[in-house]
Design a protein around this motif. Structure first.
Motif: not given
Length: 195
Positions: A126-131
């Motif tokens: 994840r990066r900034n709550d995005n997969v």
């Protein structure tokens, strides 16, 4: 580096004593203040160290796991001698681990090389709550007998990564990576077989 750590500890110690002095209504001894400050500073440094390690991808921290068996006060890996991974590439992975093991322990008789999982363990990245991708992990265990003196149980790890929509590529530093080694006496080996 030691000088920097000493300065940081001194700064944390002074700051903690000052805060503790302002917040405590009862009299606290100087010894208790120092002990409390040292404990607080140690916890702060440990947390900072873990955050730094996470940021740079350091994965060698020892974490409690169900993959540990305690025998006579010491932790050991379980003995895996049944191969559950049946995909066509499994033999390639086992051969790579066998080769690494033999390069370090050429005189040891290899008893088993096993991947004790049916499939790769998949985790989202994840990066900034995005997969943004996925990491997959596969473990391989090599068990060898060291003459009649004991046994060597080694754990290897394969990791691969893919971006969302992409295809998996091996992470070269972990293809395979030698993760752990247990040297077992005959007595410990027998106890691990009972588990």
């Amino acid at each position: 580096m030691r000088k920097i750590i000493t300065i940081v500890l001194a700064f944390l110690l002074v700051g903690t004593i000052h805060v503790n002095a302002q917040n405590s209504e009862k009299k606290t001894s100087f010894k208790d203040k120092i002990t409390s400050a040292a404990k607080s500073a140690k916890e702060s440094l440990e947390n900072a160290g873990h955050k730094f390690g996470d940021a740079i991808g350091f994965e060698d921290r020892v974490e409690p796991s169900e993959d540990v068996i305690r025998v006579s006060g010491h932790n050991y890996m379980p003995i895996y001698d049944v191969n559950l991974y049946r995909n066509a590439d499994g033999q390639t992975y086992r051969n790579a681990c066998r080769s690494l093991f033999k390069s370090r322990y050429p005189a040891v008789n290899i008893m088993s090389v096993a991947i004790p999982q049916v499939e790769w363990i998949t985790e989202p990245v994840r990066r900034n709550d995005n997969v943004v991708g996925y990491v997959e992990t596969l473990y391989c265990y090599v068990l060898g007998q060291d003459s009649g003196d004991g046994y060597i149980n080694a754990k290897f790890m394969f990791k691969r990564y893919k971006n969302v929509g992409g295809s998996y590529q091996p992470l070269k530093a972990t293809w395979p990576k030698w993760v752990n080694t247990n040297v077992l006496t005959n007595k410990v080996y027998d106890k691990l077989l009972e588990k």
